[in-house]
Enzyme design. Structure first.
Site: not given
Ligand code: IMP
Length: 178
Positions: A49, A103-104, A107, A135, A156-157, A163, A169
């Site tokens: 990601g 990191e992307d 969460d 988040k 959720f994104v 993805d 992506r």
């Protein structure tokens, strides 16, 4: 008019524009350039990601640095502790180094916690964390995320490397579940 997109069975609406992301990424890079000025950090880009964030971020990083790509694989071992994590792709010796995990999204923080635990065993000098998205309402771990692009609600994104079931992506904007 809001341009909805469909990915598999779900609809998403535009949430963060490419311009908003670009400005957040530049802020992260500026902070890193300042704070790690006297280090030669090793950026560890967590695949899959983070590829797009890493590419944009590292073009703005002006201090000397190394870049490496890793994956965290989880499998269920035979021990009673259940899931075991393993780091794939790290070939460099990072002992004594300043490591920046790229990191992307963070969460719950479970992935990050595992990664940090593995890296701490490698006698690194210090670990910093850069994440495009966080988040905060979901993140319950104590570990500090040093550099955050944008804080988002617990939704959720997709897009910008993230993805939904393998798709989305490549989108240059970030979309949220409609
Ligand atoms: P964590 O371990 O709960 O912090 O989750 C980390 C991983 O879950 C990220 O690296 C993503 O791969 C995935 N993830 C978490 N939230 C989202 C989201 O909103 N969209 C896409 N992937 C997500």
């Amino acid at each position: 008019m809001t341009q909805l997109i469909t990915i598999k069975d779900k609809q998403f609406r535009p949430y963060l524009s490419a311009e908003q992301i670009e400005s957040a990424v530049k802020n992260v890079a500026a902070k890193i350039n300042k704070e790690l000025e006297n280090e030669t950090p090793v950026f560890l880009v967590v695949l899959n990601g983070s590829f797009m964030f890493a590419s944009d971020l590292l073009k703005e990083v002006t201090i000397p640095c190394e870049i490496s790509f890793i994956k965290v694989a989880s499998y269920h071992g035979t021990s009673s502790s259940g899931s075991v994590s393993e780091l794939i792709g790290l070939t460099e010796d990072i002992s004594g180094r300043t490591v920046v995990i790229v990191e992307d999204i963070v969460d719950t923080g479970i992935t990050l916690e595992k990664l940090v635990a593995i890296l701490q065993r490698k006698n690194v000098k210090q670990i910093k964390v850069a994440s495009a998205l966080l988040k905060p309402d979901s993140y319950k771990k104590d570990y500090k995320i040093d550099y955050v692009g944008i804080e988002i609600p617990n939704d959720f994104v997709v897009g910008y490397g993230l993805d939904y079931e393998g798709l989305g992506r490549n989108l240059k904007e970030i979309y949220v579940l409609a």
